[in-house]
Design an enzyme around this catalytic site. Structure first.
Site, short mmCIF file in Angstrom:
data_model
loop_
_atom_site.label_atom_id
_atom_site.label_comp_id
_atom_site.label_asym_id
_atom_site.label_seq_id
_atom_site.Cartn_x
_atom_site.Cartn_y
_atom_site.Cartn_z
N THR A 1 0.72 -1.14 0.17
CA THR A 1 -0.04 -0.06 -0.23
C THR A 1 0.92 1.25 0.01
O THR A 1 1.93 1.20 0.22
CB THR A 1 -0.88 0.06 1.09
OG1 THR A 1 -0.16 -0.06 2.22
CG2 THR A 1 -1.95 -1.41 0.99
N THR B 1 10.24 -5.91 -3.76
CA THR B 1 10.76 -6.74 -4.79
C THR B 1 10.77 -8.26 -4.69
O THR B 1 10.35 -8.94 -5.54
CB THR B 1 12.31 -6.35 -5.22
OG1 THR B 1 12.17 -4.99 -5.44
CG2 THR B 1 12.86 -7.17 -6.39
N SER C 1 2.56 4.44 -7.49
CA SER C 1 2.75 5.25 -8.79
C SER C 1 2.70 4.20 -9.81
O SER C 1 3.26 3.01 -9.93
CB SER C 1 4.24 5.99 -8.92
OG SER C 1 5.30 5.07 -8.72
N THR C 2 2.58 4.76 -11.33
CA THR C 2 2.41 4.06 -12.62
C THR C 2 3.96 3.51 -12.65
O THR C 2 4.20 2.52 -13.14
CB THR C 2 2.09 5.16 -13.45
OG1 THR C 2 0.84 5.35 -13.39
CG2 THR C 2 2.01 4.16 -14.97
N VAL D 1 6.43 2.69 -10.51
CA VAL D 1 6.82 1.71 -9.77
C VAL D 1 6.00 0.39 -10.31
O VAL D 1 6.33 -0.89 -10.12
CB VAL D 1 6.69 1.78 -8.35
CG1 VAL D 1 7.11 0.41 -7.46
CG2 VAL D 1 7.85 2.92 -7.94
N GLU E 1 -3.29 -0.76 -8.54
CA GLU E 1 -4.13 0.94 -8.44
C GLU E 1 -3.03 1.78 -8.56
O GLU E 1 -2.48 1.93 -7.60
CB GLU E 1 -4.84 0.61 -7.04
CG GLU E 1 -5.74 -0.42 -6.95
CD GLU E 1 -7.07 -0.02 -7.80
OE1 GLU E 1 -7.14 0.99 -8.22
OE2 GLU E 1 -7.97 -0.73 -7.65
N THR F 1 -7.27 10.12 -6.63
CA THR F 1 -8.53 10.58 -7.44
C THR F 1 -8.67 12.21 -7.46
O THR F 1 -9.53 12.70 -7.74
CB THR F 1 -9.74 10.08 -6.75
OG1 THR F 1 -9.65 10.22 -5.28
CG2 THR F 1 -9.96 8.58 -6.83
N GLU G 1 1.38 13.48 -13.70
CA GLU G 1 0.63 13.43 -12.64
C GLU G 1 1.63 14.05 -11.53
O GLU G 1 2.45 13.14 -11.16
CB GLU G 1 0.06 12.21 -12.32
CG GLU G 1 -0.89 12.03 -11.01
CD GLU G 1 -0.76 10.88 -10.44
OE1 GLU G 1 -1.66 10.30 -9.47
OE2 GLU G 1 0.06 9.81 -10.69
N ALA H 1 -14.94 7.66 -2.97
CA ALA H 1 -15.23 6.44 -3.67
C ALA H 1 -16.23 5.76 -2.62
O ALA H 1 -16.20 6.30 -1.59
CB ALA H 1 -14.40 5.76 -4.16
#
Length: 496
Positions: free
Chosen positions: A167, A234, A250-251, A253, A271, A306, A402, A465
């Site tokens: 997370t 990892t 993050s995108t 990682v 996510e 979001t 972002e 959400a």
């Protein structure tokens, strides 16, 4: 001794941290018993950059032992009937309810979000526990008509086994809750690695869960914890014993994680980033638009996946909305996140402040005008001004980046078709929103040529959400879905 006294946990004002079982130095590994022989990290309060307490992280040996114990614990957990598993998850929800304010305070102290959001985040975990309890009695597959005489065709759902949960710092409680509550009722064991900068929250939450498991004579390793950095992450991604890896972050990682998991033909639930847009048409109710845009852009100091980062305004209302928004921004109460009247707290780290300043500079270089904010606030902690930038083209490089900070890029549009395309042209596809009263337009927005995001809103902000719906997004957001609807299927394997 003097360094111990300098820790916030040692100071009388923060004595409430002891209610969560936190000490000056805390074990960061739990697998039925507490331990940890890895590096000792200190976590800091983003509101004043003072050290809170220390956590002993997992070494690779600790990780290895924890995976083995979690796999053993799974054998016990998988044999417990699903509704009984649901009853234990219900007790976890109740235990969290009892500590909701003190845990919410820790979220404010260690992550930096305001107190009401910290409490709200714990509430999400409580809510998803309630949701999971009901779900534990409803999971099933159909009996299908067989083409062969005297045969039955059954769809059976079984747990995948061990779910690894990584997370991010920005939702250090809720995201683990969404994953673990559903994973548990599906019959899986969990191994959690939270963000190193919010390690105390990971320890405090695990202590609450561990007590419930112990009270029910269930092996504690069903909900294992291995605090650590990239080395542990990892190891989880490459480990074939990890039957599902849920990664939030993050995108950049996330792409590395996805490749490592895919290389071993594993399963991942991703996510990742969001570059979310609000579109405001000429017929929109501006009394809804202004507070919605403000909350979506400034809430959590712009550190939600979001968060609204792009605001497209119809050219006929552009100037009026910008003027009203700048006035609204001026009224945002900035302060210590645990003070009840604060609306806006600090960024999480000093690195985030540098990222914010770099983005503001790039926006200016690319032709943007800073009409509000743009500077670091002169006070202790990682505080920056909530910022509005106008005048950039929709496809400016910085607009397509972002930046995890409270910067809102405001742009004009003329017609529906072009602005729907602009919403969809960024690489991420998490959340999106339009403000309009035109029913036909609303259904076009929800339809195949409308928003390409996983979350599609009408007349409400992009952020936030509901646990009853599947949460997640498309494209570089990773395609994962957590929490409600049929997200439970990701934590199970299907046999026909």
């Amino acid at each position: 001794a003097s360094s111990m006294a300098a820790l916030l946990v040692s100071q009388p004002r923060y004595a409430w941290l002891r209610e969560l079982g936190l000490q000056e130095e805390n074990a960061g590994v739990y697998n039925g018993r507490w331990g940890g022989s890895g590096q000792v990290v200190t976590t800091y309060c983003p509101a004043n950059n003072e050290p809170i307490a220390r956590v002993r992280q997992a070494s690779l040996e600790d990780y290895e032992e924890t995976v083995k114990k979690a796999k053993e614990a799974w054998k016990v957990w998988a044999d417990i009937p699903a509704p009984k598993r649901g009853e234990i998850v219900r007790q976890i929800g109740d235990a969290l309810r009892q500590k909701i304010k003190v845990l919410g305070s820790l979220v404010s102290l260690e992550m930096g979000k305001i107190f009401v959001e910290g409490v709200g985040e714990v509430q999400e975990y409580v809510d998803v526990c309630d949701y999971a309890v009901g779900l534990s009695r409803m999971i099933g597959g159909p009996i299908l008509p067989s083409e062969r005489p005297g045969h039955a065709l059954i769809e059976q759902w079984n747990p995948v086994g061990l779910v690894g949960i990584i997370t991010a710092f920005n939702f250090p409680v809720a995201v683990y809750g969404w994953n673990s509550a559903i994973a548990m009722i599906c019959g899986n064991a969990c191994l959690w690695k939270g963000a190193p900068t919010t390690s105390l929250i990971s320890v405090a939450v695990t202590k609450i869960i561990a007590k419930v498991l112990e009270d029910n004579n269930v092996p504690g390793a069903v909900c294992s914890l291995a605090c650590g950095g990239a080395e542990i992450g990892t190891a989880m991604a490459k480990d074939e014993r990890m039957d599902l890896l849920s990664f939030t972050g993050s995108t950049k990682v996330g792409k590395q994680v996805a490749l490592m998991v895919q290389e071993r033909f594993g399963r991942s639930l991703l996510e990742l980033g969001g570059n979310n847009a609000i579109i405001v048409f000429e017929d929109a109710d501006l009394n809804l638009v202004i507070p919605s845009a403000l909350f979506a852009a400034v809430g959590t100091a712009g550190q939600r996946c979001t968060t609204a980062r792009r605001l497209f305004l119809h050219e006929s209302i552009h100037d009026e909305v910008v003027e009203k928004l700048v006035k609204a921004y001026a009224q945002v109460r900035i302060g210590d996140p645990w003070d009840s009247d604060t609306l806006y707290g600090p960024l999480h780290t000093k690195e985030a402040v540098k990222m914010y300043l770099d983005a503001v500079e790039q926006a200016k270089q690319q032709g943007g005008s800073v009409v509000c904010g743009g500077k670091v606030i002169n006070r202790p902690g990682n505080y920056v001004e909530p910022t509005i930038v106008t005048g950039l083209p929709h496809n400016a490089p910085i607009v397509h980046t972002e930046t995890f900070a409270p910067i809102l890029y405001v742009m004009k549009f003329k017609v529906e078709e072009e602005v729907f395309a602009w919403n969809n042209e960024v690489k991420q596809g998490l959340s999106s929103s339009i403000f309009t009263k035109d029913l036909g337009r609303i259904f076009r927005w929800l339809g195949p040529k409308g928003s390409d995001c996983g979350i599609v809103n009408v007349n409400i902000p992009t952020s936030g959400a509901e646990i009853g719906g599947a949460f997640g997004g498309e494209k570089h957001t990773g395609g994962g879905r957590e929490s409600g609807s049929d997200s439970w299927k990701l934590y199970m394997r299907r046999s026909t």
